[in-house]
Design an enzyme around this catalytic site. Structure first.
Site, PDB file in Angstrom:
ATOM      1  CG  ASP A  98      45.245  39.287  44.828  1.00 51.00           C
ATOM      2  OD1 ASP A  98      45.287  38.384  44.695  1.00 51.00           O
ATOM      3  OD2 ASP A  98      44.780  38.085  46.019  1.00 51.00           O
ATOM      4  CD  GLU A 120      39.806  41.225  43.854  1.00 48.81           C
ATOM      5  OE1 GLU A 120      38.307  40.203  43.252  1.00 48.81           O
ATOM      6  OE2 GLU A 120      40.848  40.872  44.411  1.00 48.81           O
ATOM      7  CD  GLU A 134      48.312  35.513  46.948  1.00 47.40           C
ATOM      8  OE1 GLU A 134      48.784  34.716  46.085  1.00 47.40           O
ATOM      9  OE2 GLU A 134      48.398  34.927  48.039  1.00 47.40           O
ATOM     10  CG  HIS A 215      45.767  28.012  44.516  1.00 48.06           C
ATOM     11  ND1 HIS A 215      44.494  27.629  44.566  1.00 48.06           N
ATOM     12  CD2 HIS A 215      46.129  29.198  44.590  1.00 48.06           C
ATOM     13  CE1 HIS A 215      44.007  28.891  44.659  1.00 48.06           C
ATOM     14  NE2 HIS A 215      45.333  29.376  44.649  1.00 48.06           N
ATOM     15  NE  ARG A 217      53.962  30.196  46.543  1.00 46.76           N
ATOM     16  CZ  ARG A 217      53.351  31.504  46.109  1.00 46.76           C
ATOM     17  NH1 ARG A 217      51.914  32.064  46.521  1.00 46.76           N
ATOM     18  NH2 ARG A 217      53.745  31.154  44.419  1.00 46.76           N
ATOM     19  CG  HIS A 247      48.068  24.101  40.972  1.00 43.89           C
ATOM     20  ND1 HIS A 247      49.310  24.392  41.423  1.00 43.89           N
ATOM     21  CD2 HIS A 247      47.085  25.791  41.180  1.00 43.89           C
ATOM     22  CE1 HIS A 247      49.054  26.013  41.262  1.00 43.89           C
ATOM     23  NE2 HIS A 247      48.056  26.363  40.302  1.00 43.89           N
TER      24      HIS A 247
END
Length: 372
Positions: A98, A120, A134, A215, A217, A247
Protein backbone atom coordinates in the site's frame (compact mmCIF):
# COMPACT_ATOMS: atom_id res chain seq x y z
CA UNK A 1 3.88 -15.96 -20.22
CA UNK A 2 7.15 -17.07 -21.72
CA UNK A 3 9.24 -20.08 -20.73
CA UNK A 4 11.89 -17.76 -19.27
CA UNK A 5 9.67 -15.61 -17.06
CA UNK A 6 11.69 -12.61 -15.87
CA UNK A 7 10.48 -10.97 -12.68
CA UNK A 8 11.35 -7.63 -11.11
CA UNK A 9 10.65 -7.41 -7.37
CA UNK A 10 10.14 -3.79 -6.31
CA UNK A 11 9.81 -2.19 -2.89
CA UNK A 12 10.84 0.98 -1.14
CA UNK A 13 10.06 0.98 2.59
CA UNK A 14 11.00 -1.09 5.61
CA UNK A 15 7.61 -2.89 5.87
CA UNK A 16 7.67 -3.79 2.18
CA UNK A 17 11.24 -5.08 2.47
CA UNK A 18 10.33 -7.26 5.44
CA UNK A 19 7.38 -8.76 3.61
CA UNK A 20 9.12 -9.18 0.24
CA UNK A 21 12.36 -10.67 1.58
CA UNK A 22 10.80 -14.15 1.99
CA UNK A 23 9.45 -13.90 -1.58
CA UNK A 24 13.00 -13.23 -2.79
CA UNK A 25 14.21 -16.23 -0.79
CA UNK A 26 11.54 -18.45 -2.35
CA UNK A 27 12.22 -17.17 -5.89
CA UNK A 28 15.91 -17.94 -5.45
CA UNK A 29 15.21 -21.37 -3.99
CA UNK A 30 13.03 -22.32 -6.97
CA UNK A 31 15.50 -20.96 -9.50
CA UNK A 32 13.28 -18.31 -11.05
CA UNK A 33 14.88 -15.46 -12.97
CA UNK A 34 14.40 -12.31 -10.90
CA UNK A 35 16.02 -9.04 -9.97
CA UNK A 36 15.40 -6.65 -7.06
CA UNK A 37 14.71 -2.94 -7.39
CA UNK A 38 14.42 -0.60 -4.41
CA UNK A 39 13.17 2.96 -4.65
CA UNK A 40 14.57 3.70 -1.16
CA UNK A 41 11.45 5.68 -0.35
CA UNK A 42 12.81 5.10 3.15
CA UNK A 43 16.61 4.88 3.20
CA UNK A 44 18.12 4.00 6.58
CA UNK A 45 15.21 1.84 7.75
CA UNK A 46 15.17 0.01 4.43
CA UNK A 47 18.91 -0.63 4.52
CA UNK A 48 18.65 -2.28 7.94
CA UNK A 49 16.22 -4.85 6.57
CA UNK A 50 18.23 -5.48 3.40
CA UNK A 51 21.29 -6.16 5.54
CA UNK A 52 19.42 -8.47 7.91
CA UNK A 53 18.03 -10.57 5.07
CA UNK A 54 21.24 -10.37 2.98
CA UNK A 55 19.50 -8.84 -0.05
CA UNK A 56 21.60 -6.80 -2.47
CA UNK A 57 19.41 -4.79 -4.88
CA UNK A 58 20.17 -4.93 -8.59
CA UNK A 59 18.68 -1.45 -8.95
CA UNK A 60 18.83 1.13 -6.15
CA UNK A 61 16.97 4.28 -7.19
CA UNK A 62 17.83 6.10 -3.93
CA UNK A 63 14.83 8.44 -4.19
CA UNK A 64 14.52 9.52 -0.56
CA UNK A 65 14.68 13.28 -0.06
CA UNK A 66 14.02 15.32 3.06
CA UNK A 67 10.49 16.71 3.27
CA UNK A 68 9.49 15.71 -0.25
CA UNK A 69 5.74 15.64 -0.85
CA UNK A 70 3.86 12.53 -1.90
CA UNK A 71 3.37 14.03 -5.36
CA UNK A 72 7.07 14.80 -5.71
CA UNK A 73 7.97 11.26 -4.65
CA UNK A 74 5.35 9.80 -6.99
CA UNK A 75 6.70 11.70 -9.98
CA UNK A 76 10.28 10.69 -9.22
CA UNK A 77 9.33 7.00 -8.90
CA UNK A 78 7.50 7.04 -12.24
CA UNK A 79 10.45 8.64 -14.04
CA UNK A 80 13.08 6.39 -12.43
CA UNK A 81 11.08 3.21 -12.99
CA UNK A 82 10.49 4.11 -16.62
CA UNK A 83 14.25 4.11 -17.13
CA UNK A 84 14.64 0.73 -15.40
CA UNK A 85 11.84 -0.94 -17.35
CA UNK A 86 13.19 0.35 -20.65
CA UNK A 87 16.72 -0.73 -19.79
CA UNK A 88 15.89 -4.41 -19.31
CA UNK A 89 13.04 -6.69 -20.31
CA UNK A 90 10.75 -8.03 -17.57
CA UNK A 91 7.60 -10.09 -17.95
CA UNK A 92 6.25 -9.22 -14.52
CA UNK A 93 6.78 -6.72 -11.75
CA UNK A 94 5.94 -7.77 -8.17
CA UNK A 95 4.89 -5.01 -5.78
CA UNK A 96 3.69 -5.12 -2.22
CA UNK A 97 0.86 -3.65 -0.25
CA UNK A 98 0.00 0.00 0.00
CA UNK A 99 2.92 2.40 -0.37
CA UNK A 100 3.59 5.18 -2.84
CA UNK A 101 6.24 2.88 -4.27
CA UNK A 102 3.69 0.09 -4.78
CA UNK A 103 1.17 2.13 -6.74
CA UNK A 104 3.65 4.16 -8.78
CA UNK A 105 5.71 1.11 -9.75
CA UNK A 106 2.50 -0.70 -10.71
CA UNK A 107 1.42 2.24 -12.84
CA UNK A 108 4.83 2.43 -14.52
CA UNK A 109 4.76 -1.30 -15.28
CA UNK A 110 1.21 -1.08 -16.65
CA UNK A 111 2.14 1.81 -18.93
CA UNK A 112 5.10 -0.20 -20.19
CA UNK A 113 2.93 -3.20 -20.99
CA UNK A 114 4.30 -5.35 -18.16
CA UNK A 115 2.16 -7.61 -15.99
CA UNK A 116 1.80 -6.68 -12.32
CA UNK A 117 1.62 -9.08 -9.38
CA UNK A 118 0.31 -7.58 -6.14
CA UNK A 119 1.46 -9.22 -2.90
CA UNK A 120 -0.83 -8.58 0.11
CA UNK A 121 -3.72 -7.69 -2.19
CA UNK A 122 -7.30 -6.94 -1.16
CA UNK A 123 -6.93 -5.20 2.20
CA UNK A 124 -9.61 -2.51 2.46
CA UNK A 125 -11.32 -0.08 4.79
CA UNK A 126 -13.17 1.66 1.92
CA UNK A 127 -12.53 4.96 3.72
CA UNK A 128 -10.27 7.08 1.52
CA UNK A 129 -8.60 8.94 4.40
CA UNK A 130 -8.11 6.00 6.76
CA UNK A 131 -5.38 5.08 6.46
CA UNK A 132 -4.02 7.91 4.31
CA UNK A 133 -2.63 7.52 1.70
CA UNK A 134 -2.45 3.76 2.02
CA UNK A 135 -6.12 2.98 1.40
CA UNK A 136 -6.16 4.58 -2.04
CA UNK A 137 -2.72 3.17 -2.82
CA UNK A 138 -4.15 -0.31 -2.24
CA UNK A 139 -7.24 0.27 -4.32
CA UNK A 140 -5.35 1.82 -7.24
CA UNK A 141 -2.73 -0.93 -7.21
CA UNK A 142 -5.56 -3.46 -7.20
CA UNK A 143 -6.98 -1.96 -10.40
CA UNK A 144 -3.58 -2.09 -12.09
CA UNK A 145 -2.63 -5.62 -11.01
CA UNK A 146 -3.02 -8.74 -13.13
CA UNK A 147 -2.34 -11.22 -10.34
CA UNK A 148 -3.57 -10.72 -6.77
CA UNK A 149 -1.95 -12.61 -3.89
CA UNK A 150 -4.49 -12.23 -1.09
CA UNK A 151 -3.43 -12.84 2.52
CA UNK A 152 -6.85 -13.74 3.95
CA UNK A 153 -10.31 -14.87 2.91
CA UNK A 154 -11.66 -11.42 3.73
CA UNK A 155 -9.14 -9.82 1.39
CA UNK A 156 -10.00 -12.37 -1.28
CA UNK A 157 -13.70 -11.55 -0.95
CA UNK A 158 -12.99 -7.82 -1.19
CA UNK A 159 -11.34 -8.43 -4.55
CA UNK A 160 -14.21 -10.60 -5.76
CA UNK A 161 -16.64 -7.87 -4.73
CA UNK A 162 -14.62 -5.48 -6.91
CA UNK A 163 -15.17 -7.81 -9.89
CA UNK A 164 -11.62 -9.10 -10.07
CA UNK A 165 -11.72 -12.42 -11.92
CA UNK A 166 -11.46 -15.40 -9.53
CA UNK A 167 -8.75 -16.87 -11.78
CA UNK A 168 -6.56 -13.84 -10.99
CA UNK A 169 -6.82 -14.16 -7.19
CA UNK A 170 -4.69 -16.50 -5.10
CA UNK A 171 -5.28 -17.00 -1.38
CA UNK A 172 -1.80 -17.52 0.06
CA UNK A 173 -1.52 -15.96 3.53
CA UNK A 174 0.67 -13.04 4.54
CA UNK A 175 4.39 -13.09 3.89
CA UNK A 176 5.03 -11.14 7.10
CA UNK A 177 4.57 -14.43 8.97
CA UNK A 178 7.22 -16.04 6.76
CA UNK A 179 9.59 -13.17 7.59
CA UNK A 180 8.81 -13.49 11.28
CA UNK A 181 9.71 -17.19 11.25
CA UNK A 182 13.01 -16.41 9.50
CA UNK A 183 13.83 -13.68 12.02
CA UNK A 184 12.84 -15.74 15.05
CA UNK A 185 14.96 -18.65 13.84
CA UNK A 186 17.99 -16.36 13.49
CA UNK A 187 17.48 -14.90 16.95
CA UNK A 188 16.90 -18.32 18.53
CA UNK A 189 20.20 -19.43 16.98
CA UNK A 190 22.14 -16.65 18.66
CA UNK A 191 21.73 -13.65 16.39
CA UNK A 192 21.82 -10.61 18.68
CA UNK A 193 21.95 -6.99 17.63
CA UNK A 194 23.72 -4.41 19.81
CA UNK A 195 20.26 -3.00 20.59
CA UNK A 196 19.00 -6.36 21.86
CA UNK A 197 22.00 -6.58 24.18
CA UNK A 198 21.28 -3.09 25.55
CA UNK A 199 17.59 -3.85 26.05
CA UNK A 200 18.44 -7.05 27.89
CA UNK A 201 20.52 -5.03 30.33
CA UNK A 202 18.21 -2.05 30.81
CA UNK A 203 14.69 -3.52 30.91
CA UNK A 204 13.20 -5.04 34.04
CA UNK A 205 11.74 -8.33 32.83
CA UNK A 206 10.19 -9.00 36.21
CA UNK A 207 7.61 -6.47 35.02
CA UNK A 208 5.11 -6.92 32.21
CA UNK A 209 6.44 -5.32 29.05
CA UNK A 210 4.00 -3.13 27.09
CA UNK A 211 5.32 -2.41 23.62
CA UNK A 212 4.05 0.90 22.21
CA UNK A 213 4.38 2.23 18.68
CA UNK A 214 2.74 5.14 16.87
CA UNK A 215 3.23 6.83 13.54
CA UNK A 216 -0.09 7.23 11.69
CA UNK A 217 -0.91 10.65 10.28
CA UNK A 218 -4.53 10.27 11.39
CA UNK A 219 -3.40 10.35 15.04
CA UNK A 220 -1.26 13.48 14.91
CA UNK A 221 -2.34 16.24 17.29
CA UNK A 222 -5.03 15.83 19.93
CA UNK A 223 -5.55 12.11 19.30
CA UNK A 224 -1.90 11.40 20.03
CA UNK A 225 -2.14 13.54 23.16
CA UNK A 226 -5.03 11.37 24.36
CA UNK A 227 -3.03 8.21 23.70
CA UNK A 228 -0.15 9.62 25.76
CA UNK A 229 -2.59 10.40 28.56
CA UNK A 230 -3.68 6.77 28.62
CA UNK A 231 -0.07 5.56 28.62
CA UNK A 232 0.72 7.77 31.60
CA UNK A 233 -2.19 6.24 33.48
CA UNK A 234 -1.03 2.70 32.74
CA UNK A 235 2.50 3.61 33.83
CA UNK A 236 1.17 4.16 37.36
CA UNK A 237 1.03 0.38 37.73
CA UNK A 238 4.06 -0.99 39.57
CA UNK A 239 4.09 -4.20 37.54
CA UNK A 240 4.54 -2.74 34.04
CA UNK A 241 7.26 -1.24 31.90
CA UNK A 242 6.18 0.62 28.77
CA UNK A 243 8.75 0.53 25.95
CA UNK A 244 8.11 3.04 23.19
CA UNK A 245 10.44 3.12 20.16
CA UNK A 246 9.62 6.69 19.13
CA UNK A 247 9.13 7.48 15.46
CA UNK A 248 11.47 10.17 14.14
CA UNK A 249 8.65 12.36 12.82
CA UNK A 250 8.60 15.45 15.11
CA UNK A 251 4.80 15.28 15.17
CA UNK A 252 5.29 12.07 17.14
CA UNK A 253 8.62 12.56 18.90
CA UNK A 254 8.02 16.07 20.25
CA UNK A 255 4.72 15.36 22.05
CA UNK A 256 5.90 11.89 23.12
CA UNK A 257 8.99 13.20 24.92
CA UNK A 258 7.09 16.16 26.33
CA UNK A 259 4.33 14.00 27.82
CA UNK A 260 6.11 10.75 28.66
CA UNK A 261 9.80 11.51 28.96
CA UNK A 262 10.06 11.82 32.74
CA UNK A 263 8.18 8.72 33.91
CA UNK A 264 10.36 5.92 35.36
CA UNK A 265 8.06 3.17 34.03
CA UNK A 266 8.20 4.48 30.46
CA UNK A 267 11.26 3.88 28.30
CA UNK A 268 11.37 6.12 25.24
CA UNK A 269 13.96 4.66 22.88
CA UNK A 270 15.14 5.17 19.32
CA UNK A 271 13.36 3.34 16.47
CA UNK A 272 14.33 -0.31 16.42
CA UNK A 273 15.84 -2.34 13.62
CA UNK A 274 13.70 -5.27 12.51
CA UNK A 275 15.47 -8.01 14.46
CA UNK A 276 15.36 -6.00 17.68
CA UNK A 277 11.65 -5.29 17.21
CA UNK A 278 10.91 -8.99 16.69
CA UNK A 279 12.89 -9.83 19.82
CA UNK A 280 11.08 -7.18 21.89
CA UNK A 281 7.68 -8.23 20.57
CA UNK A 282 8.42 -11.75 21.78
CA UNK A 283 9.05 -10.35 25.30
CA UNK A 284 5.85 -8.28 25.43
CA UNK A 285 2.69 -8.96 27.40
CA UNK A 286 0.71 -6.39 25.42
CA UNK A 287 1.08 -4.13 22.38
CA UNK A 288 -0.51 -0.70 21.99
CA UNK A 289 -0.03 0.43 18.41
CA UNK A 290 -1.45 1.95 15.24
CA UNK A 291 0.81 -0.23 13.06
CA UNK A 292 -0.66 -2.58 10.50
CA UNK A 293 2.23 -5.01 10.42
CA UNK A 294 2.37 -5.50 14.16
CA UNK A 295 -1.31 -6.50 14.13
CA UNK A 296 -0.24 -9.39 11.89
CA UNK A 297 2.95 -10.31 13.77
CA UNK A 298 1.82 -10.23 17.40
CA UNK A 299 -0.55 -13.25 17.28
CA UNK A 300 2.40 -15.52 16.44
CA UNK A 301 3.82 -14.64 19.87
CA UNK A 302 0.44 -14.84 21.61
CA UNK A 303 0.51 -11.08 22.30
CA UNK A 304 -2.75 -9.09 22.08
CA UNK A 305 -2.81 -5.70 20.34
CA UNK A 306 -4.79 -2.60 21.25
CA UNK A 307 -5.15 -0.85 17.90
CA UNK A 308 -5.09 2.92 18.34
CA UNK A 309 -7.09 3.54 15.20
CA UNK A 310 -10.77 4.05 14.45
CA UNK A 311 -10.82 1.43 11.69
CA UNK A 312 -8.49 -1.32 10.52
CA UNK A 313 -8.01 -3.02 7.17
CA UNK A 314 -7.02 -6.14 9.12
CA UNK A 315 -10.36 -7.19 10.66
CA UNK A 316 -9.34 -10.83 11.02
CA UNK A 317 -7.53 -9.96 14.25
CA UNK A 318 -10.69 -8.36 15.61
CA UNK A 319 -12.75 -11.40 14.65
CA UNK A 320 -10.43 -13.81 16.45
CA UNK A 321 -9.76 -11.62 19.49
CA UNK A 322 -6.10 -11.04 18.65
CA UNK A 323 -6.66 -7.29 18.54
CA UNK A 324 -9.16 -4.69 19.72
CA UNK A 325 -9.91 -1.30 18.22
CA UNK A 326 -9.52 1.39 20.86
CA UNK A 327 -8.89 4.49 18.76
CA UNK A 328 -7.58 7.37 20.86
CA UNK A 329 -10.07 6.78 23.66
CA UNK A 330 -8.29 7.16 26.99
CA UNK A 331 -10.93 5.06 28.72
CA UNK A 332 -10.81 2.19 26.22
CA UNK A 333 -7.04 2.02 26.18
CA UNK A 334 -6.84 1.91 29.98
CA UNK A 335 -9.69 -0.54 30.47
CA UNK A 336 -8.65 -3.04 27.82
CA UNK A 337 -4.99 -2.83 28.77
CA UNK A 338 -5.80 -3.59 32.41
CA UNK A 339 -8.05 -6.44 31.33
CA UNK A 340 -5.25 -8.15 29.37
CA UNK A 341 -2.60 -7.41 31.98
CA UNK A 342 -4.68 -8.77 34.86
CA UNK A 343 -6.16 -11.86 33.16
CA UNK A 344 -3.63 -14.01 31.34
CA UNK A 345 -6.42 -16.25 30.01
CA UNK A 346 -7.54 -13.31 27.88
CA UNK A 347 -4.19 -13.52 26.09
CA UNK A 348 -4.68 -17.04 24.74
CA UNK A 349 -4.49 -16.97 20.96
CA UNK A 350 -4.78 -20.36 19.32
CA UNK A 351 -3.88 -19.44 15.74
CA UNK A 352 -2.52 -16.52 13.79
CA UNK A 353 -5.30 -15.59 11.33
CA UNK A 354 -2.82 -14.00 8.91
CA UNK A 355 -0.90 -17.07 7.83
CA UNK A 356 1.25 -20.07 8.66
CA UNK A 357 4.61 -19.10 7.19
CA UNK A 358 4.15 -20.66 3.74
CA UNK A 359 2.83 -17.65 1.80
CA UNK A 360 6.04 -16.97 -0.14
CA UNK A 361 6.38 -20.57 -1.26
CA UNK A 362 2.76 -20.53 -2.41
CA UNK A 363 3.29 -17.30 -4.37
CA UNK A 364 6.32 -18.72 -6.15
CA UNK A 365 4.51 -21.94 -7.01
CA UNK A 366 1.75 -19.85 -8.58
CA UNK A 367 4.34 -17.91 -10.57
CA UNK A 368 5.97 -21.14 -11.76
CA UNK A 369 2.57 -22.33 -12.97
CA UNK A 370 2.33 -19.25 -15.18
CA UNK A 371 5.36 -20.38 -17.19
CA UNK A 372 3.98 -22.20 -20.22
Amino acid sequence: MSNDLRILVCFGTRPEAIKMAPVCYALKKEGLDFKVCVTAQHREMLDQVLQFFDIIPDFDLNLMQTNQSLNQLSARIIMAMDAVLKREHFDMVLVHGDTTTSVMVALSAFQNGIKVGHVEAGLRTYIKQAPFPEEMNRQLTGRLADFHFAPTQRAQQNLLNEHILPSQIYLVGNTIIDALHIAKSKIDNGFLTPTIRVLKEKLDFKKKIILVTGHRRENFGSKFDHICQALLNLAQRDDVCLVFPVHLNPKVSNPAFAALGDHPNIKLIEPLDYASMVWLLNQAALVISDSGGIQEEAPTFNVPVLVTREVTERPEGLDTGCSILVGSSVEKIINYANMFLDDTKKRTILKNPYGDGTASAQIVQRLKALVK
